[in-house]
Design a protein around this motif. Structure first.
Motif, PDB file in Angstrom:
ATOM      1  N   ILE A 176       0.835  -1.205   0.000  1.00 37.40           N
ATOM      2  CA  ILE A 176       0.000   0.000   0.000  1.00 37.40           C
ATOM      3  C   ILE A 176       0.870   1.256   0.000  1.00 37.40           C
ATOM      4  N   ASN A 177       1.934   1.252   0.788  1.00 34.28           N
ATOM      5  CA  ASN A 177       2.834   2.405   0.816  1.00 34.28           C
ATOM      6  C   ASN A 177       3.495   2.640  -0.541  1.00 34.28           C
ATOM      7  N   LEU A 178       3.959   1.565  -1.157  1.00 33.86           N
ATOM      8  CA  LEU A 178       4.594   1.687  -2.474  1.00 33.86           C
ATOM      9  C   LEU A 178       3.629   2.267  -3.501  1.00 33.86           C
ATOM     10  N   VAL A 179       2.385   1.793  -3.480  1.00 39.89           N
ATOM     11  CA  VAL A 179       1.378   2.272  -4.427  1.00 39.89           C
ATOM     12  C   VAL A 179       1.006   3.724  -4.125  1.00 39.89           C
ATOM     13  N   PHE A 180       0.857   4.057  -2.846  1.00 41.75           N
ATOM     14  CA  PHE A 180       0.481   5.423  -2.459  1.00 41.75           C
ATOM     15  C   PHE A 180       1.524   6.425  -2.956  1.00 41.75           C
ATOM     16  N   PHE A 181       2.786   6.122  -2.768  1.00 41.67           N
ATOM     17  CA  PHE A 181       3.862   7.005  -3.223  1.00 41.67           C
ATOM     18  C   PHE A 181       3.830   7.142  -4.739  1.00 41.67           C
ATOM     19  N   SER A 182       3.678   6.018  -5.428  1.00 39.86           N
ATOM     20  CA  SER A 182       3.696   6.023  -6.889  1.00 39.86           C
ATOM     21  C   SER A 182       2.483   6.728  -7.481  1.00 39.86           C
ATOM     22  N   GLU A 183       1.358   6.663  -6.774  1.00 41.68           N
ATOM     23  CA  GLU A 183       0.124   7.248  -7.293  1.00 41.68           C
ATOM     24  C   GLU A 183       0.032   8.740  -7.003  1.00 41.68           C
ATOM     25  N   ASN A 184       0.482   9.166  -5.818  1.00 38.59           N
ATOM     26  CA  ASN A 184       0.327  10.560  -5.405  1.00 38.59           C
ATOM     27  C   ASN A 184       1.558  11.416  -5.680  1.00 38.59           C
ATOM     28  N   TYR A 185       2.693  10.779  -5.868  1.00 40.39           N
ATOM     29  CA  TYR A 185       3.929  11.499  -6.200  1.00 40.39           C
ATOM     30  C   TYR A 185       4.596  10.750  -7.359  1.00 40.39           C
ATOM     31  N   THR A 186       3.873  10.628  -8.449  1.00 34.05           N
ATOM     32  CA  THR A 186       4.319   9.776  -9.550  1.00 34.05           C
ATOM     33  C   THR A 186       5.670  10.191 -10.117  1.00 34.05           C
ATOM     34  N   ALA A 187       5.851  11.480 -10.373  1.00 29.49           N
ATOM     35  CA  ALA A 187       7.120  11.950 -10.941  1.00 29.49           C
ATOM     36  C   ALA A 187       8.272  11.662  -9.996  1.00 29.49           C
ATOM     37  N   GLU A 188       8.059  11.902  -8.711  1.00 29.31           N
ATOM     38  CA  GLU A 188       9.112  11.666  -7.712  1.00 29.31           C
ATOM     39  C   GLU A 188       9.414  10.177  -7.590  1.00 29.31           C
ATOM     40  N   ALA A 189       8.367   9.340  -7.601  1.00 35.22           N
ATOM     41  CA  ALA A 189       8.569   7.898  -7.484  1.00 35.22           C
ATOM     42  C   ALA A 189       9.377   7.364  -8.674  1.00 35.22           C
ATOM     43  N   ARG A 190       9.081   7.856  -9.859  1.00 31.03           N
ATOM     44  CA  ARG A 190       9.826   7.416 -11.048  1.00 31.03           C
ATOM     45  C   ARG A 190      11.264   7.930 -11.004  1.00 31.03           C
ATOM     46  N   GLN A 191      11.439   9.123 -10.459  1.00 33.55           N
ATOM     47  CA  GLN A 191      12.794   9.651 -10.308  1.00 33.55           C
ATOM     48  C   GLN A 191      13.600   8.797  -9.334  1.00 33.55           C
ATOM     49  N   VAL A 192      12.968   8.432  -8.221  1.00 35.55           N
ATOM     50  CA  VAL A 192      13.633   7.575  -7.234  1.00 35.55           C
ATOM     51  C   VAL A 192      13.961   6.224  -7.864  1.00 35.55           C
ATOM     52  N   LEU A 193      13.040   5.668  -8.658  1.00 31.66           N
ATOM     53  CA  LEU A 193      13.286   4.385  -9.328  1.00 31.66           C
ATOM     54  C   LEU A 193      14.468   4.483 -10.290  1.00 31.66           C
ATOM     55  N   SER A 194      14.577   5.605 -10.979  1.00 31.64           N
ATOM     56  CA  SER A 194      15.698   5.772 -11.902  1.00 31.64           C
ATOM     57  C   SER A 194      17.022   5.796 -11.155  1.00 31.64           C
ATOM     58  N   HIS A 195      17.024   6.430  -9.987  1.00 30.74           N
ATOM     59  CA  HIS A 195      18.235   6.422  -9.151  1.00 30.74           C
ATOM     60  C   HIS A 195      18.528   5.007  -8.654  1.00 30.74           C
ATOM     61  N   ALA A 196      17.468   4.290  -8.278  1.00 32.04           N
ATOM     62  CA  ALA A 196      17.633   2.936  -7.758  1.00 32.04           C
ATOM     63  C   ALA A 196      18.189   1.991  -8.827  1.00 32.04           C
ATOM     64  N   ASN A 197      17.926   2.303 -10.093  1.00 32.50           N
ATOM     65  CA  ASN A 197      18.414   1.459 -11.187  1.00 32.50           C
ATOM     66  C   ASN A 197      19.752   1.939 -11.761  1.00 32.50           C
ATOM     67  N   HIS A 198      20.384   2.880 -11.067  1.00 31.06           N
ATOM     68  CA  HIS A 198      21.692   3.359 -11.509  1.00 31.06           C
ATOM     69  C   HIS A 198      22.696   2.200 -11.458  1.00 31.06           C
ATOM     70  N   PRO A 199      23.530   2.052 -12.493  1.00 30.88           N
ATOM     71  CA  PRO A 199      24.448   0.901 -12.548  1.00 30.88           C
ATOM     72  C   PRO A 199      25.464   0.857 -11.410  1.00 30.88           C
ATOM     73  N   LYS A 200      25.809   2.014 -10.840  1.00 31.11           N
ATOM     74  CA  LYS A 200      26.811   2.032  -9.773  1.00 31.11           C
ATOM     75  C   LYS A 200      26.205   2.308  -8.398  1.00 31.11           C
ATOM     76  N   LEU A 201      25.294   3.277  -8.308  1.00 30.19           N
ATOM     77  CA  LEU A 201      24.735   3.679  -7.019  1.00 30.19           C
ATOM     78  C   LEU A 201      23.353   3.079  -6.755  1.00 30.19           C
ATOM     79  N   GLY A 202      22.967   2.110  -7.577  1.00 36.96           N
ATOM     80  CA  GLY A 202      21.614   1.578  -7.481  1.00 36.96           C
ATOM     81  C   GLY A 202      21.330   0.748  -6.238  1.00 36.96           C
ATOM     82  N   TYR A 203      20.035   0.559  -5.995  1.00 41.53           N
ATOM     83  CA  TYR A 203      19.569  -0.293  -4.896  1.00 41.53           C
ATOM     84  C   TYR A 203      18.217  -0.872  -5.306  1.00 41.53           C
ATOM     85  N   SER A 204      17.728  -1.832  -4.569  1.00 43.10           N
ATOM     86  CA  SER A 204      16.455  -2.476  -4.906  1.00 43.10           C
ATOM     87  C   SER A 204      15.300  -1.593  -4.449  1.00 43.10           C
TER      88      SER A 204
END
Length: 297
Positions: A176-204
């Motif tokens: 529910i928390n993951l969905v709430f963030f993605s739904e109400n702060y969509t641009a920010e959630a996608r930005q965070v996901l892009s950082h998380a998928n960084h080849p060097k500084l990424g995280y799950s």
């Protein structure tokens, strides 16, 4: 040992007589002085809560356990027990009413959060499944999910081919928390996901999100979030307020992680605790407000 003796003497003897003396001088009981001397927020509500807890009066102590529907009645009972006349102190009733809504609301919020945490994610539950697929659609709108069980889930930070196994610790609350963030702060959630998928500084992304849900849950359980909710919710804290707090943690942790530039994801626990300490330090401020100020919510 001396400190313990002093605490016992103060609590059982001196405090009563000190309160009695001040009331004779000011004409107001401790709760009246708190409600009149402090502006709405954590400073006022925390002091009111401490006063009620320390009281020897059963009516005052019982106020801490009253339900939301009985708060107004409880305020009337306190005013009667303390002989507080509305004509002499017209603002007291409204002020104490807000304090009690916040105090009792915090307890009921914890109960609601705990229920969601204990609810196991079930792939046989259509609502659970729809929520999971909604998460994918919000974060990866241009990529079609090939099937329900697939390695694609790793693209948004789940560990295996089936995300349901990752929700075991926090139950439905984590999703529910993951969905709430993605739904109400969509641009920010996608930005965070892009950082998380960084080849060097990424995280799950999803796993860290569930971990941050656990952080928020633990802070709520121990009472550390009271100042935040007392400052930001002028009434009863509800589930949406807890989800908003999670959004703050998710966004701020990403900012923290990127700024720290860890050498490896293997150091996650170390940086997680460093971030946790940072949040707890913020919560020591009586004016704290852990609110995400970006986005559209």
């Amino acid at each position: 040992m001396f400190g313990s003796i002093w605490q016992y003497v103060y609590t059982n003897f001196l405090r009563y007589w000190l309160k009695w003396f001040i009331r004779q001088v000011t004409g107001k009981c401790e709760l009246q002085r708190i409600c009149s001397d402090y502006t709405p927020g954590a400073s006022r509500t925390t002091r009111a809560e401490n006063s009620l807890q320390a009281s020897k009066n059963k009516v005052l102590r019982g106020a801490l356990k009253t339900s939301r529907d009985h708060v107004e009645q409880c305020v009337d009972q306190i005013m009667k027990a303390k002989n507080i006349k509305p004509q002499k102190d017209p603002l007291f009733k409204g002020s104490l009413h807000i304090c009690l809504l916040q105090i009792t609301g915090y307890s009921s919020l914890y109960t609601s959060v705990e229920e969601l945490r204990k609810e196991v994610f079930s792939s046989e539950n259509p609502e659970h499944e729809a929520m999971l697929l909604k998460l994918w659609g919000l974060l990866m709108p241009e990529v079609k999910l090939e099937c329900r069980i697939t390695k694609q889930w790793g693209d948004i930070g789940f560990q295996g081919d089936d995300p349901k196994t990752d929700f075991r610790g926090m139950g439905l609350l984590g999703l529910i928390n993951l969905v709430f963030f993605s739904e109400n702060y969509t641009a920010e959630a996608r930005q965070v996901l892009s950082h998380a998928n960084h080849p060097k500084l990424g995280y799950s992304y999803a796993i860290v999100g569930i971990n941050l849900t656990e952080m928020a849950y633990s802070l709520l359980k121990c009472g550390a979030l009271k100042p935040h909710f007392y400052n930001t919710v002028q009434g009863t804290p509800e589930l949406k307020h807890f989800h908003q707090l999670y959004c703050y943690l998710a966004y701020e942790f990403d900012q923290f992680w990127v700024a720290e530039q860890p050498e490896s994801i293997m150091l996650f626990n170390q940086y997680r605790e460093k971030f946790h300490d940072k949040v707890k330090t913020h919560l020591q401020d009586p004016d704290v407000s852990l609110t995400l100020t970006v986005g559209s919510y």
